[in-house]
Design an enzyme around this catalytic site. Sequence first.
Site, PDB file in Angstrom:
ATOM      1  CD  GLN A 154      -8.985 -12.167 -13.339  1.00  0.00           C
ATOM      2  OE1 GLN A 154      -7.492 -12.969 -13.189  1.00  0.00           O
ATOM      3  NE2 GLN A 154      -9.744 -13.819 -13.080  1.00  0.00           N
ATOM      4  CE  LYS A 190      -5.547 -14.120 -10.308  1.00  0.00           C
ATOM      5  NZ  LYS A 190      -5.845 -14.458 -11.760  1.00  0.00           N
ATOM      6  CG  ASP A 222      -2.853 -16.797 -16.138  1.00  0.00           C
ATOM      7  OD1 ASP A 222      -3.188 -16.963 -14.694  1.00  0.00           O
ATOM      8  OD2 ASP A 222      -3.726 -15.952 -16.282  1.00  0.00           O
TER       9      ASP A 222
HETATM   10  N1  GUN Z   1     -10.255 -16.466 -14.374  1.00  0.00           N
HETATM   11  C1  GUN Z   1     -10.748 -17.166 -13.367  1.00  0.00           C
HETATM   12  N2  GUN Z   1      -9.366 -17.996 -12.914  1.00  0.00           N
HETATM   13  C2  GUN Z   1      -8.383 -18.006 -13.743  1.00  0.00           C
HETATM   14  C3  GUN Z   1      -7.055 -17.596 -13.378  1.00  0.00           C
HETATM   15  O1  GUN Z   1      -6.502 -18.342 -12.920  1.00  0.00           O
HETATM   16  N3  GUN Z   1      -6.293 -16.740 -14.675  1.00  0.00           N
HETATM   17  C4  GUN Z   1      -7.184 -15.525 -15.401  1.00  0.00           C
HETATM   18  N4  GUN Z   1      -6.624 -15.146 -16.497  1.00  0.00           N
HETATM   19  N5  GUN Z   1      -8.175 -15.936 -15.765  1.00  0.00           N
HETATM   20  C5  GUN Z   1      -8.752 -16.331 -14.462  1.00  0.00           C
END
Ligand code: GUN
Length: 297
Positions: free
Chosen positions: A97, A53, A120
């Site tokens: 996350q 990211k 998100d």
């Molecule tokens: N863990 C797995 N997928 C995601 C996501 O799309 N966002 C976040 N914050 N954590 C994750």
Amino acid sequence: MPAQLIDGKEVAASILNELKVRIEKLQSKGITPGLAAVLIGDDPASATYVKAKAKACKKLGLYSEVIKEPATLTQEELVRIVHKLNEDDKIHGILVQSPLPEHIDELSVTLNIKPDKDVDGFHPFNVGMMLIGRPSLLPCTPHGIIKLLAYYNIDPSGKEVVVVGRSNIVGKPVAVMLAQKAEMANATVTIAHSRTKNLPEVTRRADILIAAIGSPQVIHADMVKEGAVVIDVGVNRVEDANTKKGYRLVGDVDFEECVEKASYITPVPGGVGPMTIAMLMSNTVTASETQNVFHKV
Ligand code: GUN
């Protein structure tokens, strides 16, 4: 004839390319969209995702911060970090996350993120707006799936969609989005899950089958209708002594089997995965535009 591959890398690149104009417009006003990712503990998959990211931000010219904290971080400390990011003008998008350590209440953390920085799309405000079909920050993976379908001119309108999996971040939202009275939606949607009776019979009804189960290669060819579109959301690490890392990534779908039966199929990796990051970038740019529209234009 084997299915046509849905190339998530190509679609993601096209979405990121389209974002450039919007980013330049913001930058001409002195605004650089900024994303903060909070990474807690040392789960290797989470570390990989967060790194990807941050790299995507850098490539696009977005500002990014990664806040790394030990698994011993308390709920209060995490909420304090989130509050600080809520007030930070350089940061337009915040993501924490997951998975989080067990002692942390994920919902309570999400509720503390300002909804307009919730890139998100997990905050109940944004979830509610999505449910009633109003503009909001949409969850990245479900939105990415819809963008994949759109790129390949696969219109879900009137089609039978079966979503296998009912998670809050993929299964439920993608089902809601595809059932919406809207473009690239209007589908007849079934959500199947671990208690579904006779799962193969249900999945065989699907014109578009979305596998978001989180178990390696559980969708087999006998569960797929001839000519169906198969979208594989799974990212599962399976041991493989023949690889340098000792594992390889496989989806929830048995690709080798299903590629012979589907009309279109997403590979793993390189299918849905790149779209999640592209839509996160898109949400960060949108969040930045929304936050600056009133006081900085
Ligand atoms: N863990 C797995 N997928 C995601 C996501 O799309 N966002 C976040 N914050 N954590 C994750």
